[in-house]
Design a protein around this motif. Structure first.
Motif, short mmCIF file in Angstrom:
data_model
loop_
_atom_site.label_atom_id
_atom_site.label_comp_id
_atom_site.label_asym_id
_atom_site.label_seq_id
_atom_site.Cartn_x
_atom_site.Cartn_y
_atom_site.Cartn_z
N GLU A 1 34.45 -23.42 -51.83
CA GLU A 1 34.01 -23.61 -50.44
C GLU A 1 34.90 -24.59 -49.71
O GLU A 1 35.15 -24.45 -48.52
N VAL A 2 35.38 -25.62 -50.42
CA VAL A 2 36.24 -26.60 -49.79
C VAL A 2 37.69 -26.08 -49.73
O VAL A 2 38.39 -26.29 -48.75
N GLY A 3 38.10 -25.39 -50.78
CA GLY A 3 39.50 -24.99 -50.90
C GLY A 3 39.89 -23.75 -50.14
O GLY A 3 41.01 -23.66 -49.64
N LEU A 4 38.97 -22.79 -50.02
CA LEU A 4 39.38 -21.52 -49.42
C LEU A 4 39.99 -21.69 -48.04
O LEU A 4 41.01 -21.09 -47.72
N PRO A 5 39.37 -22.50 -47.14
CA PRO A 5 39.92 -22.56 -45.78
C PRO A 5 41.25 -23.28 -45.69
O PRO A 5 41.87 -23.24 -44.63
N ASN A 6 41.71 -23.92 -46.75
CA ASN A 6 42.93 -24.71 -46.65
C ASN A 6 44.09 -23.88 -46.13
O ASN A 6 44.50 -22.87 -46.73
N GLN A 7 44.63 -24.31 -44.99
CA GLN A 7 45.64 -23.51 -44.31
C GLN A 7 46.97 -23.55 -45.04
O GLN A 7 47.68 -22.55 -45.10
N GLY A 8 47.32 -24.70 -45.60
CA GLY A 8 48.60 -24.82 -46.29
C GLY A 8 48.69 -23.81 -47.42
O GLY A 8 49.69 -23.11 -47.59
N LEU A 9 47.61 -23.71 -48.18
CA LEU A 9 47.60 -22.79 -49.30
C LEU A 9 47.70 -21.34 -48.81
O LEU A 9 48.44 -20.53 -49.36
N GLN A 10 46.98 -21.04 -47.75
CA GLN A 10 47.00 -19.65 -47.23
C GLN A 10 48.38 -19.28 -46.68
O GLN A 10 48.82 -18.14 -46.81
N ILE A 11 49.05 -20.25 -46.06
CA ILE A 11 50.39 -19.98 -45.51
C ILE A 11 51.35 -19.61 -46.65
O ILE A 11 52.04 -18.61 -46.60
N LEU A 12 51.34 -20.43 -47.71
CA LEU A 12 52.27 -20.16 -48.82
C LEU A 12 51.91 -18.87 -49.55
O LEU A 12 52.79 -18.14 -50.02
N TYR A 13 50.63 -18.57 -49.65
CA TYR A 13 50.15 -17.32 -50.27
C TYR A 13 50.80 -16.12 -49.57
O TYR A 13 51.30 -15.20 -50.21
N GLU A 14 50.83 -16.15 -48.25
CA GLU A 14 51.41 -15.02 -47.51
C GLU A 14 52.94 -15.01 -47.61
O GLU A 14 53.55 -13.97 -47.84
N ILE A 15 53.55 -16.19 -47.43
CA ILE A 15 55.01 -16.24 -47.45
C ILE A 15 55.55 -15.77 -48.80
O ILE A 15 56.50 -14.99 -48.87
N LEU A 16 54.92 -16.23 -49.88
CA LEU A 16 55.40 -15.83 -51.21
C LEU A 16 55.18 -14.35 -51.46
O LEU A 16 56.05 -13.66 -51.98
N ASN A 17 54.02 -13.83 -51.06
CA ASN A 17 53.77 -12.41 -51.32
C ASN A 17 54.63 -11.49 -50.47
O ASN A 17 54.80 -10.32 -50.80
N GLU A 18 55.18 -12.01 -49.37
CA GLU A 18 56.10 -11.19 -48.58
C GLU A 18 57.48 -11.09 -49.25
O GLU A 18 58.26 -10.21 -48.92
N ARG A 19 57.79 -12.02 -50.15
CA ARG A 19 59.11 -12.01 -50.78
C ARG A 19 59.18 -10.92 -51.84
O ARG A 19 58.23 -10.75 -52.61
N PRO A 20 60.31 -10.23 -51.94
CA PRO A 20 60.42 -9.20 -52.99
C PRO A 20 60.48 -9.80 -54.39
O PRO A 20 60.19 -9.12 -55.36
N ASP A 21 60.85 -11.10 -54.49
CA ASP A 21 61.04 -11.69 -55.81
C ASP A 21 59.89 -12.60 -56.22
O ASP A 21 60.01 -13.39 -57.15
N ALA A 22 58.74 -12.55 -55.51
CA ALA A 22 57.64 -13.46 -55.85
C ALA A 22 56.29 -12.78 -55.68
O ALA A 22 56.15 -11.83 -54.91
N VAL A 23 55.31 -13.27 -56.42
CA VAL A 23 53.91 -12.90 -56.19
C VAL A 23 53.11 -14.20 -56.21
O VAL A 23 53.49 -15.17 -56.88
N ALA A 24 52.01 -14.23 -55.47
CA ALA A 24 51.17 -15.42 -55.45
C ALA A 24 49.70 -15.01 -55.51
O ALA A 24 49.29 -14.05 -54.86
N GLU A 25 48.95 -15.74 -56.33
CA GLU A 25 47.50 -15.56 -56.36
C GLU A 25 46.88 -16.94 -56.20
O GLU A 25 47.59 -17.95 -56.12
N ARG A 26 45.53 -16.97 -56.10
CA ARG A 26 44.85 -18.25 -55.83
C ARG A 26 43.85 -18.59 -56.92
O ARG A 26 43.30 -17.70 -57.58
N SER A 27 43.61 -19.89 -57.06
CA SER A 27 42.58 -20.35 -57.99
C SER A 27 41.92 -21.60 -57.41
O SER A 27 42.53 -22.32 -56.61
#
Ligand code: SF4
Lengths: 652, 237
Positions: A49-75
């Motif tokens: 509940e505290v972590g999901l809205p974190n914008q920094g994490l969400q930004i990197l999640y998208e940037i990394l998943n857009e890269r052909p050489d990276a994947v990102a998941e969350r925990s």
């Protein structure tokens, strides 16, 4: 690589709020892993509940998943009930996207925004099945990384993490990915871990604590020096020059279950140069980089349409300072389809102009407005460089009550440098005078005063200041309770001084504090920022057991010559600028905002060859604008109440 | 204008609560652009009314809700499209499967529904043991459960609410039972039924198959008559 979902599924009926662990958010991704892809597990070491809205994490999640050489998941950190079941069933820390074990990833990167979560970092690493001390890890273990505001003094975690990222993550995650990709291609063979860390240490913004030697003379640090000549002596933070290049998150996650800040968030600018001396966020994120107004508008309209939210928050450290803020807001609320939308400003500047903006947008729920004068007297506000005059505050409060708000919330710090009892009591006085203003408009008007104990932070002018003891903070809070007790319109709330003390240990601690953090964790001290789990006595026991002196770490004033544990890490600010600002503070000399006045050469722009990105070169209208001097002419926004036909106008 | 919708809840999303589902519907309806009616006041909300709550972790192939449509824009509604439009805006695992226009006089779901049929998969037992437990329950004069209500212990007799029960056969790790349980004066939960068996049975997975409205003449029907119910596989993840 196999999903742990079926094993997890059988545990979920036995825990509170199982929806924390299922993922499935709108905007979540199910990336396909492969040998050519570097996999990141972006982890928030607190509850979902505290972590999901974190914008920094969400930004990197998208940037990394857009890269052909990276994947990102969350925990996220599992709550104690699930943790106990996971440990008894041998289920490791997992991602919520593909439900993979944490050890299936190449990197586990933690976002740190508060010191009290440090023991949770250790707990998550341990739950993943990885050694908590970096020295004990195997070559093929995931690299443990940290980022976020706390990393400007990462030394208390130095023995537990492999790498630290300083500053904005948008660009540097790509550079780290490329280094790790190479390591992965070569098979992560025996003896290669230190090599990859050495290569990472040459990426600007990346700090590898194990590559530095710290020598001491008694308690004092004598030197922090790189172990190898190719490792930089000083690590500089990363700063993205233009926020307009990074319109993220593009698909903000919409959770299926309730979280904090459950609304659309649009970051309107990064950085703040108001220069509040206690504020680490403002100091380490300089300079100001505004998002272009057009991009703000399209992120709002697309975001609302996509998510189905009815509330958008315009985030930054001081949103009222955004150039043309009133126009952006006017455009948002007049957009077709946005007629039911309410706009939130998380941080209101203290002046009537800002309240005028709030009146335009907070059409619903006109219950409370929050201001942060931070200190109770003009003298002390000069010390901390929060140059709000009493008139600013009273006009803001007058404006709020006269436009239908019934409650005003005031934030203050106590335990600030040079604070005397009259300064502290000024808090009660201001609150009572605000309540009087309120009562002239509404008999049930009230003021809520929230008082937090001041924790000096690294990379600020107050980094040399000895923090008040919890007994002293308790005495000041007691004084305020006595002073406000008889006034029923004033409600006093305060942060536990014992928690303030523990934050102080980690805030300016050095590597030796790591032993105490590990002690607390080994003795069950997790979720320390949750009052039901916070264990003050365990921390004291840990400090004593590790032979660490709380007084020396927390309450002692530092000298100019002293080598501070984070001196080899740079937020761009020159140490002599900070020292001068500290002397100015003690002389009660304020410093104007460098956005609209000449540069002081603090280093944040000059050192990196970048500059402010602001659409307007003149300060926004209204109030004294942080100068303490009235800005003429007074362009008060007429308080137009745009209330829908169906809604009743609040009686004032 | 009021529309009654039927929907299903399967898979991971079953771990969300009744409140969570209400919020997912609110967002889905807003995103779908349906011309909803809003409540009045400072904080207008779309007017959605849900039927009986489904416990967190249970699945269902028959959930219902009623939504109010703005009467001035009611002609914008396309009943042929409404199910696919809504499903598209709901998270995976929730799907709209039936819709019917009802009148303001139609009794609310909470009032009207009189019983539910549940599929209950139990574990750590075999068919014979479960059959014995079911037979004993059916033969009993009363089935007493004790529960806490406002700090006091209250006892209820479940027997009159146990309308029907049957053993469907073995599953991979237990036995599948189907039971119809009454909802008046209060809804009986499948877990309460399992607790009164001798020996008590342990649930693995529970699915609501139907909700029923029984009228004064004893006629039983579902809250809406679906023209086309998507064939959702029971128990699928
Ligand atoms: S370098 Fe100059 S303009 Fe930039 S933040 Fe520092 S003082 Fe302000």
């Amino acid at each position: 690589m196999e999903s742990v979902w079926t094993r997890l599924e059988s545990l979920l009926p036995h825990v509170q709020k199982p929806a924390r662990y299922i993922g499935c958010e709108d905007g979540s991704q199910h990336p396909v892993h492969g040998s050519g892809k570097v996999s990141w597990l972006l982890t928030y070491p607190d509850t979902y509940e505290v972590g999901l809205p974190n914008q920094g994490l969400q930004i990197l999640y998208e940037i990394l998943n857009e890269r052909p050489d990276a994947v990102a998941e969350r925990s996220y950190a599992p709550w104690s009930d699930l943790e106990a079941l996971m440990r008894s069933e041998g289920l490791p820390l997992f991602s919520v996207d593909n439900h993979l074990a944490a050890t299936d990833f190449d990197l586990i990167a933690f976002n740190l925004s508060a010191e009290l979560v440090y023991t949770n970092v250790l707990n998550c690493v341990d739950l993943a099945g990885i050694a908590v001390r970096s020295a004990n890890r195997n070559d093929s273990d995931p690299l443990i990384a940290i980022g976020g505001h706390c990393t400007f003094n990462p030394e208390p975690l130095a023995d537990f993490v492999d790498l630290v990222v300083l500053g904005d993550g948008e660009e540097v995650v790509g550079e780290i990915t490329e280094v790790v990709a190479e390591w992965k291609r070569n098979g992560k063979g025996p003896g290669t871990r230190e090599g990859v860390l050495r290569t990472l240490a040459s990426v600007p913004g990346v700090y590898v604590p194990s590559l530095y030697e710290v020598s001491y003379d008694g308690p004092a640090i004598v030197e922090v020096s790189p172990k190898y000549s190719d490792v930089p002596e000083r690590v500089e933070k990363r700063t993205i020059a233009d926020l307009g290049d990074w319109p993220y998150p593009k698909s903000q996650l919409v959770p299926l279950t309730e979280v904090v800040h459950d609304r659309l968030n649009v970051e309107v600018f990064r950085g703040c140069t108001r220069g509040c001396r206690f504020c680490q966020a403002g100091m380490i994120t300089r300079p100001v980089r505004e998002r272009p107004a057009e991009q703000v508008k399209s992120m709002i309209t697309n975001g609302l349409r996509r998510t189905g939210y009815d509330e958008v928050s315009l985030t930054s450290l001081s949103t009222a300072d955004f150039s043309g803020i009133d126009q952006v807001i006017r455009d948002t609320v007049s957009e077709p389809g946005c007629d039911q939308v309410s706009v939130a400003l998380p941080s209101l500047r203290v002046d009537a102009f800002t309240v005028g903006i709030a009146a335009q947008i907070q059409r619903a729920r006109r219950t409370g407005l929050t201001f942060a004068p931070e200190a109770g007297s003009w003298r002390l506000r000069q010390v901390i460089n929060k140059l709000i005059s009493e008139d600013d505050l009273f006009e803001a409060v007058e404006s709020a009550y006269s436009q239908g708000w019934r409650r005003v919330k005031l934030y203050f710090l106590t335990g600030l440098p040079t604070e005397t009892d009259p300064d502290t009591l000024g808090i009660a006085d201001l609150a009572q005078r605000c309540a009087e203003i309120g009562r002239a408009h509404n008999r049930s008007a009230s003021v809520t005063v929230s008082v937090g104990g001041f924790v000096p932070k690294s990379n600020t002018p107050f980094q040399w200041f000895g923090q008040n003891t919890s007994a002293e903070l308790g005495r000041k809070i007691g004084m305020l309770r006595d002073a406000t007790r008889r006034n029923r319109a004033v409600q006093l709330k305060w942060h536990d001084p014992k928690a303030t003390l523990i934050e102080g240990i980690a805030s300016r601690g050095d590597r030796r504090i790591g032993a105490a953090i590990e002690y607390v964790w080994r003795h069950g001290g997790v979720f320390q920022e949750w009052s039901e789990h916070f264990n003050h006595d365990l921390w004291l026991e840990a400090m004593a057991a590790c032979g660490l002196d709380i007084d020396w770490y927390v309450h002692r004033h530092r000298t100019e010559q002293e080598i501070l544990p984070w001196d080899h890490l740079s937020a761009g600010l020159h140490k002599d600028f900070l020292w001068q600002d500290w002397r100015d503070a003690l002389d009660q000399v304020g410093l104007e905002d460098c956005r609209w006045t000449p540069c002081y050469d603090c280093g944040a722009c000059t050192g990196y060859g970048i500059e402010h990105v602001v659409a307007s070169a003149t300060p926004p209208a209204g109030g004294s604008q942080g100068t303490g001097v009235r800005q003429a002419p007074e362009p008060l926004i007429p308080a137009t109440l745009q209330v829908r036909a169906a809604a009743a106008v609040p009686s004032t | 204008m009021r529309i009654r919708l039927k929907f299903t809840k399967f898979g991971k999303v079953r771990f969300t609560s009744h409140r969570d589902v209400a919020r997912m519907w609110e967002r889905a309806v807003r995103r779908s652009g349906l011309p909803m009616a809003y409540s009045e006041g400072f904080n207008p909300r779309p007017r959605l009314s849900f039927g009986l709550a489904l416990s967190t972790c249970h699945e269902s192939q028959s959930e219902y809700l009623d939504i109010d449509i703005d009467p001035e824009r009611a002609d914008q509604i396309d009943m042929a499209e409404i199910l696919s439009v809504l499903t598209q805006h709901l998270p995976d695992g929730l799907a709209a499967v039936g819709a019917e226009v009802i009148t303001r006089k139609t009794p609310s779901l909470q009032q009207a529904v009189t019983s539910c049929t549940w599929q209950i998969d139990v574990i750590e037992t075999d068919e014979e043991t479960a059959a014995g437990a079911v037979a004993r329950a059916l033969a009993a004069d009363e089935l007493v459960v004790t529960r806490q209500r406002k700090g006091k212990e209250v006892t209820d007799d479940l027997r009159p609410q146990l309308i029907g029960i049957d053993i469907l056969g073995p599953t991979e790790d237990g036995v599948r039972i189907v039971a119809e349980l009454g909802t008046k004066p209060r809804s009986i939960r499948p877990s309460e039924l399992l607790s009164v068996f001798e020996p008590p049975l342990r649930e693995r997975r529970v699915t609501r198959l139907n909700q029923w409205i029984t009228d004064d003449l004893g006629e039983r029907r579902e809250p809406i008559v679906c023209r086309s119910v998507a064939s959702a596989a029971v128990g699928a993840t």
